[in-house]
Scaffold this motif. Structure first.
Motif, PDB file in Angstrom:
ATOM      1  N   SER A 188      99.752  44.935  67.025  1.00 30.78           N
ATOM      2  CA  SER A 188      99.594  44.276  68.326  1.00 30.78           C
ATOM      3  C   SER A 188      98.542  43.176  68.321  1.00 30.78           C
ATOM      4  O   SER A 188      98.535  42.316  69.208  1.00 30.78           O
ATOM      5  N   GLY A 189      97.626  43.208  67.359  1.00 30.81           N
ATOM      6  CA  GLY A 189      96.537  42.239  67.337  1.00 30.81           C
ATOM      7  C   GLY A 189      95.421  42.555  68.313  1.00 30.81           C
ATOM      8  O   GLY A 189      94.480  41.768  68.450  1.00 30.81           O
ATOM      9  N   GLN A 190      95.495  43.707  68.988  1.00 25.66           N
ATOM     10  CA  GLN A 190      94.468  44.103  69.943  1.00 25.66           C
ATOM     11  C   GLN A 190      93.338  44.854  69.231  1.00 25.66           C
ATOM     12  O   GLN A 190      93.576  45.599  68.278  1.00 25.66           O
ATOM     13  N   GLN A 191      92.120  44.628  69.727  1.00 21.51           N
ATOM     14  CA  GLN A 191      90.982  45.335  69.157  1.00 21.51           C
ATOM     15  C   GLN A 191      90.884  46.736  69.759  1.00 21.51           C
ATOM     16  O   GLN A 191      91.096  46.926  70.953  1.00 21.51           O
ATOM     17  N   ARG A 192      90.517  47.709  68.894  1.00 22.81           N
ATOM     18  CA  ARG A 192      90.433  49.094  69.333  1.00 22.81           C
ATOM     19  C   ARG A 192      89.050  49.651  69.037  1.00 22.81           C
ATOM     20  O   ARG A 192      88.534  49.505  67.926  1.00 22.81           O
ATOM     21  N   PHE A 193      88.439  50.275  70.035  1.00 23.48           N
ATOM     22  CA  PHE A 193      87.170  50.999  69.883  1.00 23.48           C
ATOM     23  C   PHE A 193      86.046  50.115  69.354  1.00 23.48           C
ATOM     24  O   PHE A 193      85.119  50.599  68.703  1.00 23.48           O
ATOM     25  N   THR A 194      86.108  48.813  69.616  1.00 19.10           N
ATOM     26  CA  THR A 194      85.045  47.917  69.154  1.00 19.10           C
ATOM     27  C   THR A 194      83.948  47.748  70.191  1.00 19.10           C
ATOM     28  O   THR A 194      82.852  47.276  69.850  1.00 19.10           O
ATOM     29  N   PHE A 195      84.227  48.080  71.462  1.00 18.94           N
ATOM     30  CA  PHE A 195      83.246  47.998  72.554  1.00 18.94           C
ATOM     31  C   PHE A 195      82.625  46.600  72.649  1.00 18.94           C
ATOM     32  O   PHE A 195      81.435  46.447  72.948  1.00 18.94           O
ATOM     33  N   GLY A 196      83.439  45.594  72.350  1.00 24.48           N
ATOM     34  CA  GLY A 196      82.989  44.221  72.487  1.00 24.48           C
ATOM     35  C   GLY A 196      82.103  43.716  71.361  1.00 24.48           C
ATOM     36  O   GLY A 196      81.598  42.586  71.438  1.00 24.48           O
ATOM     37  N   VAL A 197      81.894  44.502  70.323  1.00 25.60           N
ATOM     38  CA  VAL A 197      81.055  44.084  69.192  1.00 25.60           C
ATOM     39  C   VAL A 197      81.923  43.274  68.230  1.00 25.60           C
ATOM     40  O   VAL A 197      82.865  43.801  67.631  1.00 25.60           O
ATOM     41  N   ALA A 198      81.615  41.990  68.088  1.00 20.97           N
ATOM     42  CA  ALA A 198      82.450  41.112  67.258  1.00 20.97           C
ATOM     43  C   ALA A 198      82.458  41.548  65.801  1.00 20.97           C
ATOM     44  O   ALA A 198      83.463  41.393  65.099  1.00 20.97           O
ATOM     45  N   GLY A 199      81.362  42.123  65.329  1.00 18.87           N
ATOM     46  CA  GLY A 199      81.275  42.527  63.933  1.00 18.87           C
ATOM     47  C   GLY A 199      82.176  43.691  63.571  1.00 18.87           C
ATOM     48  O   GLY A 199      82.378  43.974  62.392  1.00 18.87           O
ATOM     49  N   LEU A 200      82.720  44.372  64.605  1.00 15.28           N
ATOM     50  CA  LEU A 200      83.612  45.504  64.349  1.00 15.28           C
ATOM     51  C   LEU A 200      85.083  45.115  64.411  1.00 15.28           C
ATOM     52  O   LEU A 200      85.958  45.978  64.314  1.00 15.28           O
ATOM     53  N   ALA A 201      85.368  43.831  64.575  1.00 12.13           N
ATOM     54  CA  ALA A 201      86.762  43.391  64.703  1.00 12.13           C
ATOM     55  C   ALA A 201      87.574  43.726  63.448  1.00 12.13           C
ATOM     56  O   ALA A 201      88.767  44.022  63.531  1.00 12.13           O
ATOM     57  N   ASP A 202      86.924  43.675  62.276  1.00 15.07           N
ATOM     58  CA  ASP A 202      87.617  44.001  61.031  1.00 15.07           C
ATOM     59  C   ASP A 202      87.454  45.463  60.634  1.00 15.07           C
ATOM     60  O   ASP A 202      87.805  45.859  59.515  1.00 15.07           O
ATOM     61  N   GLY A 203      86.923  46.263  61.532  1.00 17.47           N
ATOM     62  CA  GLY A 203      86.736  47.678  61.245  1.00 17.47           C
ATOM     63  C   GLY A 203      85.335  47.989  60.759  1.00 17.47           C
ATOM     64  O   GLY A 203      84.521  47.101  60.505  1.00 17.47           O
ATOM     65  N   ILE A 204      85.052  49.271  60.648  1.00 19.10           N
ATOM     66  CA  ILE A 204      83.756  49.724  60.140  1.00 19.10           C
ATOM     67  C   ILE A 204      83.698  49.517  58.632  1.00 19.10           C
ATOM     68  O   ILE A 204      84.638  49.850  57.915  1.00 19.10           O
ATOM     69  N   SER A 205      82.604  48.959  58.170  1.00 23.63           N
ATOM     70  CA  SER A 205      82.434  48.705  56.738  1.00 23.63           C
ATOM     71  C   SER A 205      82.382  50.017  55.961  1.00 23.63           C
ATOM     72  O   SER A 205      81.539  50.886  56.238  1.00 23.63           O
ATOM     73  N   PHE A 206      83.295  50.160  55.004  1.00 24.30           N
ATOM     74  CA  PHE A 206      83.303  51.378  54.191  1.00 24.30           C
ATOM     75  C   PHE A 206      82.027  51.502  53.371  1.00 24.30           C
ATOM     76  O   PHE A 206      81.509  52.604  53.160  1.00 24.30           O
ATOM     77  N   VAL A 207      81.502  50.373  52.899  1.00 25.49           N
ATOM     78  CA  VAL A 207      80.275  50.396  52.099  1.00 25.49           C
ATOM     79  C   VAL A 207      79.107  50.918  52.934  1.00 25.49           C
ATOM     80  O   VAL A 207      78.319  51.752  52.474  1.00 25.49           O
ATOM     81  N   ALA A 208      78.986  50.436  54.182  1.00 23.71           N
ATOM     82  CA  ALA A 208      77.904  50.897  55.053  1.00 23.71           C
ATOM     83  C   ALA A 208      78.032  52.383  55.337  1.00 23.71           C
ATOM     84  O   ALA A 208      77.042  53.124  55.330  1.00 23.71           O
ATOM     85  N   LEU A 209      79.261  52.839  55.603  1.00 20.76           N
ATOM     86  CA  LEU A 209      79.473  54.257  55.895  1.00 20.76           C
ATOM     87  C   LEU A 209      79.136  55.116  54.679  1.00 20.76           C
ATOM     88  O   LEU A 209      78.438  56.134  54.795  1.00 20.76           O
ATOM     89  N   ALA A 210      79.620  54.717  53.506  1.00 19.83           N
ATOM     90  CA  ALA A 210      79.395  55.518  52.298  1.00 19.83           C
ATOM     91  C   ALA A 210      77.924  55.543  51.911  1.00 19.83           C
ATOM     92  O   ALA A 210      77.368  56.597  51.575  1.00 19.83           O
TER      93      ALA A 210
END
Length: 498
Positions: A188-210
């Protein structure tokens, strides 16, 4: 003949000077982090993920794989000499290995651990070479429904085999799936669960999480323990006697066979293999039995099993694109960083990567045998380095590495958040491994489910009308039912406690 030609291609790839260098670097770092308690392969691979962005796929995977199975070698050294397992899979080795050291037999214990690890690693690599190609061919015939059901089975199995509460493990898997859904929906191209944070548009960084969950959270936990580390004295000859070799031949083979099987299971790997091999050896070993008092079979069996399990855990990664443990999840992340979709197509589209990785394992095991025994004194003396000095370097490296992947300050904030969350999880006895598996597999499950529903025109029964998909789902339900049964649950908790 085809197998030999494919393996020849792998050797040609692995024997290039660049790949040989990264193989050596990987096993050297693996041994180092195996010796030093508090680091471990998961945290190290998480910290090195940004570095792999500048490497090619083959050297990156060869180096990261070397860190994983190299840590199994290094963990036994300090477990035997100072009763301080550097790696969780070496906890069992300390039971008899340290007693042997106290009895003046540290050398034979170290030698047997190295020999058992080398034999098991080579055999398990051959198992990987033999069984991975046919499994990959079968996996190529899977449709979206089969992939979704198989990933569901993988997550359920990871919950069953996870340590601690089943309810907590389920919650961690669900949280990981939710975190994996953050970002822009592909359809759909819609953002999900980003709460308006532009840095989360591509998802949560796996490197940061790990890095947060496994790297810095463990570092903070280790800073709480100001333990004094001693250095063992004279080691003596490292060669076991012929009597020791004859006594341990069956133990090595049994540990290798058990580890090879358990390494394939989701949630299995080296840790489960070493514990299971030690338990089996106590039951089947011929008397006189002196387990817990310095029986050399208590070193040979778990060390063989954890190395075999480390090697065969690559089978589901390379053939199905499914991680069997947190380290394999990180390696899937490394493949994605390289723009490679994990799964059976790796063997057909990137045969030099697939077979080069397998061939490098044989070379890496040989390097470890040559490298570890002469440097045992150096490894043990590294334990005298205060952990507070290592902490600063790890913190800086994690911050630079996290930022360098996307050049995003949001990733630094995510690193801090997941460090705090990971520390809380440790205090609450919530194992973070199921969360990482859910984070990796969640988006894949969603993609395959939506694809299966599009093909079936929205009919959800496609998941149960296709035989293989239905079989995976039935197995998942049966596993959950067995976990609910009080007798099974009690046996599981008793086994984990032991």
């Amino acid at each position: 003949m085809e197998l030999l030609s494919d393996f020849g291609l792998g050797l040609a790839t692995a024997l290039s000077w660049q790949n040989l260098l990264y193989c050596f670097l990987g096993v050297f770092l693996g041994t180092l982090v195996g010796v030093l308690p508090g680091l471990g392969p998961v945290a190290t691979i998480a910290m090195l993920l940004p570095v792999t962005f500048t490497l090619g796929p083959a050297p990156a995977m060869i180096m990261l794989a070397g860190i994983y199975y190299g840590a199994q070698y290094g963990g036994s050294t300090t477990a035997i000499l100072v009763n301080l397992p550097g790696e969780s899979s070496s906890v069992v080795t300390a039971l008899d290995g340290y007693q042997m050291a106290r009895n003046g037999r540290a050398g034979p214990a170290l030698g047997m651990a190295a020999i058992g690890s080398f034999i098991a690693g080579c055999i398990a690599t051959l198992v990987l070479a033999l069984f991975a190609p046919p499994l990959a061919e079968i996996a190529l015939k899977f449709g979206p429904a089969e992939y979704f059901s198989m990933m569901t089975l993988g997550l359920v199995a990871a919950v069953v085999l996870a340590s601690g509460s089943v309810l907590k493990a389920v919650a961690m898997v669900l949280l990981g799936i939710l975190l994996g859904l953050v970002g822009t929906d592909v359809n759909s191209g819609q953002q999900r669960f980003t709460f308006g944070v532009a840095g989360l548009a591509d998802g949560i960084s796996f490197v940061a999480l790990a890095m947060g969950l496994f790297g810095l959270a463990d570092v903070i936990l280790n800073l709480e323990h100001n333990e004094k580390r001693g250095v063992f004295g004279r080691i003596g000859s490292l060669l076991p006697s012929l009597s020791d070799l004859r006594k341990c031949a069956g133990s090595i083979l049994r540990g290798t066979a058990l580890g090879s099987v358990l390494g394939i299971l989701p949630g299995g790997g080296a840790l489960l293999a070493s514990f299971a091999a030690y338990t089996l050896e106590k039951r089947v070993a011929k008397p006189p039995r002196e387990f817990g008092q310095g029986d050399i079979r208590g070193v040979a069996a778990p060390e063989s099993a954890n190395n075999a399990g480390a090697q065969t855990s690559f089978i589901p990664l390379l053939t199905l694109g499914i991680p069997s443990n947190p380290t394999m999840a990180l390696l899937i992340g490394a493949l994605m960083i390289q723009g490679i979709q994990p799964g059976p197509q790796v063997m057909t589209e990137r045969p030099e990567l697939f077979w080069g990785l397998i061939a490098s394992m044989l070379l890496g095991n040989l390097m470890l045998l040559v490298l570890n025994l002469p440097l045992i004194g150096l490894w043990v003396r590294l334990l005298t380095i205060p952990y507070k000095f290592l902490f600063n370097a790890i913190l800086i490296f994690c911050a630079i590495g996290t930022y360098s992947v996307n050049n995003s300050a949001t990733d630094i904030w995510l690193l801090l958040v997941f460090t705090a969350v990971g520390y809380v999880f440790i205090k609450l006895h919530c194992e973070p491994a199921p969360l990482v598996l859910g984070f990796i597999l969640g988006p894949m499950m969603e993609e395959n489910l939506r694809r299966a529903l599009r093909i079936s025109l929205g009919d959800p029964t496609v998941l149960v009308t296709r035989p293989l998909s239905a079989a995976f789902l039935v197995l998942s339900v049966l596993l959950l039912i067995t976990m609910i049964a009080p007798s099974i649950r009690a046996k599981r908790e008793a086994a984990l406690q032991e």
